[in-house]
Design a protein around this motif. Structure first.
Motif, PDB file in Angstrom:
ATOM      1  N   ARG A 108      -9.607   8.169 -30.529  1.00  0.00           N
ATOM      2  CA  ARG A 108      -9.294   7.167 -29.674  1.00  0.00           C
ATOM      3  C   ARG A 108      -9.529   5.951 -29.986  1.00  0.00           C
ATOM      4  O   ARG A 108     -10.698   5.738 -30.653  1.00  0.00           O
ATOM      5  CB  ARG A 108     -10.021   7.240 -28.160  1.00  0.00           C
ATOM      6  CG  ARG A 108      -9.822   6.211 -27.060  1.00  0.00           C
ATOM      7  CD  ARG A 108     -10.756   6.465 -25.693  1.00  0.00           C
ATOM      8  NE  ARG A 108     -10.339   5.632 -24.673  1.00  0.00           N
ATOM      9  CZ  ARG A 108      -9.370   5.618 -23.870  1.00  0.00           C
ATOM     10  NH1 ARG A 108      -8.622   6.469 -24.007  1.00  0.00           N
ATOM     11  NH2 ARG A 108      -9.130   4.921 -22.853  1.00  0.00           N
ATOM     12  N   GLY A 109      -8.766   5.096 -30.154  1.00  0.00           N
ATOM     13  CA  GLY A 109      -8.811   3.512 -30.522  1.00  0.00           C
ATOM     14  C   GLY A 109      -8.741   3.352 -32.067  1.00  0.00           C
ATOM     15  O   GLY A 109      -9.115   2.405 -32.915  1.00  0.00           O
ATOM     16  N   ARG A 143      -6.203  11.415 -35.666  1.00  0.00           N
ATOM     17  CA  ARG A 143      -6.159  10.227 -34.722  1.00  0.00           C
ATOM     18  C   ARG A 143      -7.354  10.597 -33.772  1.00  0.00           C
ATOM     19  O   ARG A 143      -7.509  11.411 -33.533  1.00  0.00           O
ATOM     20  CB  ARG A 143      -4.828  10.246 -33.943  1.00  0.00           C
ATOM     21  CG  ARG A 143      -3.637   9.850 -34.532  1.00  0.00           C
ATOM     22  CD  ARG A 143      -3.838   8.406 -35.027  1.00  0.00           C
ATOM     23  NE  ARG A 143      -3.973   7.507 -33.674  1.00  0.00           N
ATOM     24  CZ  ARG A 143      -3.168   6.996 -33.007  1.00  0.00           C
ATOM     25  NH1 ARG A 143      -1.912   7.283 -33.448  1.00  0.00           N
ATOM     26  NH2 ARG A 143      -3.541   6.222 -31.837  1.00  0.00           N
ATOM     27  N   ARG A 177      -0.678   1.510 -35.234  1.00  0.00           N
ATOM     28  CA  ARG A 177      -0.688   2.735 -34.418  1.00  0.00           C
ATOM     29  C   ARG A 177       0.640   3.514 -35.000  1.00  0.00           C
ATOM     30  O   ARG A 177       0.358   4.844 -35.199  1.00  0.00           O
ATOM     31  CB  ARG A 177      -0.449   2.305 -33.036  1.00  0.00           C
ATOM     32  CG  ARG A 177      -1.532   1.639 -32.347  1.00  0.00           C
ATOM     33  CD  ARG A 177      -1.383   1.417 -30.821  1.00  0.00           C
ATOM     34  NE  ARG A 177      -2.502   0.771 -30.156  1.00  0.00           N
ATOM     35  CZ  ARG A 177      -2.649  -0.281 -30.114  1.00  0.00           C
ATOM     36  NH1 ARG A 177      -1.761  -1.306 -30.245  1.00  0.00           N
ATOM     37  NH2 ARG A 177      -3.605  -0.740 -29.271  1.00  0.00           N
TER      38      ARG A 177
END
Length: 257
Positions: A52-53, A50, A36
């Motif tokens: 989600r996830g 980026r 992350r």
């Protein structure tokens, strides 16, 4: 795996399609928390997008890796190449310093020498002006957000308006068959102008550049007077450079360790 190498692995993986955080953690052998952090940093540099996830490829990055990652690659080798390139330059010379990390290493060696220098990036300009003595010129125009380079039409015009005793040139790729190539059209036009405006052209590049190609060609090996690289350069380069009468300087990479 060092952070810089891990981030390059992440970029390569994401370039081929979307990747989840868990997939990247398994690929690199680090924790999802570390992934992350890497993705946040790479997204800020424009290297990945980026989602989600995980992460997705960006539409166009313009260069293979972000400038910050490239500055951490082969630092001692680049310093060794830069010292030799700087030894070719004398006080009073008019010098063009290209953008890119290897040219930046040369700029650092030239601080305070007493030259007139046109710098094709703000990084190189700052290095050249770090000590009193040099007259440092920048071409103006828009500045690249990642490497702080000047690659628009105004920069090419500024290069054409000057005459240089020597030009220190870099390249994204310099495959002997393909020629000298870079990732963006604007950068190619500025470099093409540099070749035409310089009495002596010096290509300073790590050996891996001679096995690569990029999208936009700005010249051939015949446009170069001197090539400075390391002794592990591809045999095809050595053969073609010597056949063309190019001065080829092959430095021992072990000396940079």
């Amino acid at each position: 795996m060092q952070r810089s190498e891990r981030q390059k692995v992440i970029i390569r993986a994401v370039d081929s399609g979307r990747r989840t955080i868990d997939e990247l953690a398994e690929l690199t052998g680090v924790s999802p928390i570390s992934i992350r952090r890497d993705l946040a940093e790479l997204a800020e540099q424009g290297a990945v997008q980026r989602i989600r996830g995980g992460a997705a490829p960006v539409v166009s990055r313009g260069s293979e890796y972000p400038f910050g990652l490239r500055t951490s690659e082969d630092t001692e080798v680049k310093r060794t190449l830069a010292r030799h390139a700087a030894s070719l330059i004398q006080p009073g010379d008019a010098v063009l310093i290209d953008n890119g990390t290897t040219a930046l290493a040369v700029a650092r060696e030239l601080a305070g020498l007493g030259i007139t220098a046109l710098a094709l990036s703000l990084h190189a300009a700052a290095a050249l002006a770090a000590k009193p003595g040099n007259e440092v010129v920048v071409p103006g125009g828009t500045v690249g957000h990642d490497d702080l380079s000047f690659t628009d039409a105004g920069a090419a015009d500024a290069v054409r308006a000057m005459r240089f005793d020597i030009a220190i040139i870099g390249a994204c790729a310099a495959d002997p068959d393909t020629g000298l190539t870079v990732a963006t059209w604007g950068d190619a036009q500025v470099k093409k102008a540099a070749l035409a405006s310089s009495r002596h052209v010096v290509l300073v590049a790590t050996a891996d550049k001679f096995g690569r190609t990029a999208a936009h060609r700005f010249g051939t090996l015949d446009d170069v007077d001197t090539i400075i690289t390391t002794s592990d350069a591809p045999p095809a380069l050595v053969h073609d450079a010597r056949a063309a009468g190019i001065e080829l300087v092959l430095l021992d990479p072990a000396q940079a360790s």
